[in-house]
Scaffold this active site. Structure first.
Site, PDB file in Angstrom:
ATOM      1  CG  HIS A   1      -1.805   0.898   1.317  1.00  0.00           C
ATOM      2  ND1 HIS A   1      -1.400   2.313   1.982  1.00  0.00           N
ATOM      3  CD2 HIS A   1      -3.298   0.926   1.235  1.00  0.00           C
ATOM      4  CE1 HIS A   1      -2.800   2.805   1.839  1.00  0.00           C
ATOM      5  NE2 HIS A   1      -3.733   2.185   1.520  1.00  0.00           N
TER       6      HIS A   1
ATOM      7  CG  ASP B   1       0.675  -2.473   6.344  1.00  0.00           C
ATOM      8  OD1 ASP B   1      -0.296  -2.608   6.983  1.00  0.00           O
ATOM      9  OD2 ASP B   1       0.669  -1.829   5.279  1.00  0.00           O
TER      10      ASP B   1
ATOM     11  CD  GLN C   1      -6.775  -4.608   3.989  1.00  0.00           C
ATOM     12  OE1 GLN C   1      -7.570  -5.150   4.309  1.00  0.00           O
ATOM     13  NE2 GLN C   1      -6.763  -3.291   3.614  1.00  0.00           N
TER      14      GLN C   1
ATOM     15  CE  LYS D   1      -7.128  -0.243   6.196  1.00  0.00           C
ATOM     16  NZ  LYS D   1      -7.803   0.174   5.087  1.00  0.00           N
TER      17      LYS D   1
ATOM     18  CB  CYS E   1      -3.762   3.242  -1.575  1.00  0.00           C
ATOM     19  SG  CYS E   1      -4.947   4.750  -1.217  1.00  0.00           S
TER      20      CYS E   1
HETATM   21  N1  PLP Z   1      -1.770  -0.830   4.593  1.00  0.00           N
HETATM   22  C1  PLP Z   1      -2.573  -1.483   4.097  1.00  0.00           C
HETATM   23  C2  PLP Z   1      -2.276  -2.887   3.590  1.00  0.00           C
HETATM   24  C3  PLP Z   1      -3.654  -0.911   3.935  1.00  0.00           C
HETATM   25  O1  PLP Z   1      -4.836  -1.770   3.452  1.00  0.00           O
HETATM   26  C4  PLP Z   1      -4.005   0.150   4.222  1.00  0.00           C
HETATM   27  C5  PLP Z   1      -5.326   0.941   4.123  1.00  0.00           C
HETATM   28  O2  PLP Z   1      -6.040   0.617   3.133  1.00  0.00           O
HETATM   29  C6  PLP Z   1      -2.985   1.050   4.865  1.00  0.00           C
HETATM   30  C7  PLP Z   1      -1.767   0.276   5.094  1.00  0.00           C
HETATM   31  C8  PLP Z   1      -3.375   2.237   5.521  1.00  0.00           C
HETATM   32  O3  PLP Z   1      -4.167   2.308   6.356  1.00  0.00           O
HETATM   33  P1  PLP Z   1      -4.986   3.766   7.222  1.00  0.00           P
HETATM   34  O4  PLP Z   1      -5.369   4.585   5.962  1.00  0.00           O
HETATM   35  O5  PLP Z   1      -5.905   3.444   8.100  1.00  0.00           O
HETATM   36  O6  PLP Z   1      -3.794   4.280   7.744  1.00  0.00           O
END
Ligand code: PLP
Length: 424
Positions: A141, A218, A221, A244, A382
């Site tokens: 992401h 990270d 998900q 999430k 993203c």
């Molecule tokens: N990392 C992953 C794999 C994501 O799917 C997302 C958001 O979709 C993020 C990071 C960023 O999360 P946030 O926008 O809640 O900070």
């Protein structure tokens, strides 16, 4: 006022689990009753954010109705109550991911802020020398790309990218090849938000550690779809977003091993993160307070603790098998549609399906499904490098949560068929 986290105190563990009654679960989420464009809402955009159960909504109302005060600062009744609720929430999260101590849990705005914190702090703390390297993957992401690029610009550090194969699986041998004495950090997603790929995260961590390299996972998900045990994984950092996993927006967690967090300088300066301030010099508070400058999202963080408790009230295996059923059923049904191609066919997948349909722009699919009350995501999610990898401008993406049903998948397929017939 100096405040120490009550680390000795443990939140009451729920050992009895709720039966996985889908009807009852759906009734926990008031928004699922609403109509959109005159149709019953079908919410299939859970990878973007999940809906909130009434216990979470109520906890926020309860906080503002009965407990609202600033934390860690006042001696008065409400301040102590708010502090107690906030710190109890931290303990719930510590137990949820099995951290060694509550001091390793930092409340933040989301996964994005957590990764930025680590990048900024490691940069300021001179963790990198000229020519050092950071490894990420092609399926990250933007939140796990851009902060590292910004660091690279400031520190003469290079970003190395592990490629993925056509199925969306990480090419492990390439990862092995990239690891070298210059590698200072591996920052990698546990589960891809666009492809659904679940990475062999334990193997990645073990191999990196064999090479003396710390790993940031990270988990944005991952936490809502399976059991995460940070001690078992032995990851050095683990980040996720509260919204999430059925918690409030504007909440997220950085888990970091205490010895690392202790070595890292603060990310932002301000109230609550200090021990003593003079005009000549400031000394900093202990972790996690060192990383929580200013008034945090108190209500949200309390709500996140409630969300974690809600999720924990189920047997995680029930959630996993429910979501695997949805994934398998939807995959099979989607593939029956003429000209539809699934992007992301990794061996180990989470409940996310990206797809494209010959001759139809994903935006048209998303917009027309919306007229039927069906919420899906369209775009690059993203993850522009993934779109480039597959030479696509965008995909349509459905992603499941605990409350989705097979019947909703049937409605989706029916609506998709109608829409495609009209367009074609
Ligand atoms: N990392 C992953 C794999 C994501 O799917 C997302 C958001 O979709 C993020 C990071 C960023 O999360 P946030 O926008 O809640 O900070």
């Amino acid at each position: 006022m100096d405040f120490t986290i009550p680390v000795e105190k443990s939140v009451q563990k729920d050992t009895t689990k709720r039966t996985f009654d889908l009807e009852k679960i759906r009734s926990d989420f008031p928004i699922l009753e609403r109509k959109v464009n005159g149709k019953q809402l079908i919410y299939l955009d859970n990878a973007a954010t999940t809906q909130k159960p009434d216990v979470v909504i109520e906890s926020i109302k309860h906080y503002y109705t009965f407990e609202n005060a600033n934390i860690h600062r006042g001696l008065h009744f409400l301040s102590e109550l708010a502090t107690e609720s906030y710190e109890t929430s931290r303990l719930k999260i510590k137990e949820f991911i099995n951290a060694m101590s509550a001091a390793e849990i930092v409340f933040l705005r989301g996964a994005t802020e957590a990764i930025n914190l680590v990048a900024h702090s490691m940069c300021r703390g001179n963790f990198f020398d000229d020519g050092d390297e950071i490894i990420i993957s092609e399926m990250e992401h933007h939140a796990n790309i851009v902060p590292w690029q910004m660091l690279c610009e400031r520190r003469n550090v290079k970003l190395k990218v592990v490629p993925i194969d056509d199925n969306g699986d990480l090419i492990f041998e390439e990862f092995e090849k990239l690891l070298n004495p210059k590698t200072k950090l591996v920052s990698i997603t546990h589960t891809s938000n666009s492809l659904g790929t679940v990475n062999p995260i334990k193997e990645i961590i073990d191999l990196a550690h064999k090479n003396g390299v710390p790993v940031l996972v990270d988990g944005a998900q991952a936490v809502q779809h399976g059991k995460i045990d940070v001690q078992e994984l032995d990851c050095d950092f683990f980040v996720f977003s509260g919204h999430k996993l059925y918690g409030p927006t504007g909440t997220g967690i950085l888990y970091g091993k205490a010895d690392l967090l202790n070595k890292m300088p603060p990310y932002q300066g301000g109230g609550d993160m200090i021990r003593e301030v003079t005009f000549e010099k400031t000394t900093f508070n202990d972790i996690p307070n060192k990383f929580e400058a200013g008034t945090p999202n108190i209500a949200g963080s309390i709500g996140l603790g409630v969300a974690v408790k809600y999720l924990n009230s189920f047997d995680i295996n029930d959630i996993i098998s429910h979501e695997v059923n949805l994934l398998n059923y939807a995959t099979k049904k989607l593939l029956e549609i003429d000209g539809l191609k699934i992007i992301g066919t990794a061996k180990n997948k989470s409940a996310v399906i990206s797809f494209v349909v010959d001759g139809v722009h994903p935006y048209d699919i998303g917009t027309m499904l919306d007229t039927q009350g069906i919420a899906i995501r369209t775009g690059h999610h993203c993850t522009q490098p993934i779109m480039r990898r597959y030479n696509l401008p965008a995909t349509a993406r459905i992603s499941f949560g605990i409350y989705n049903t097979i019947q909703e998948v049937d409605y989706l397929i029916e609506a998709l068929n109608k829409i495609l017939k009209m367009i074609r």
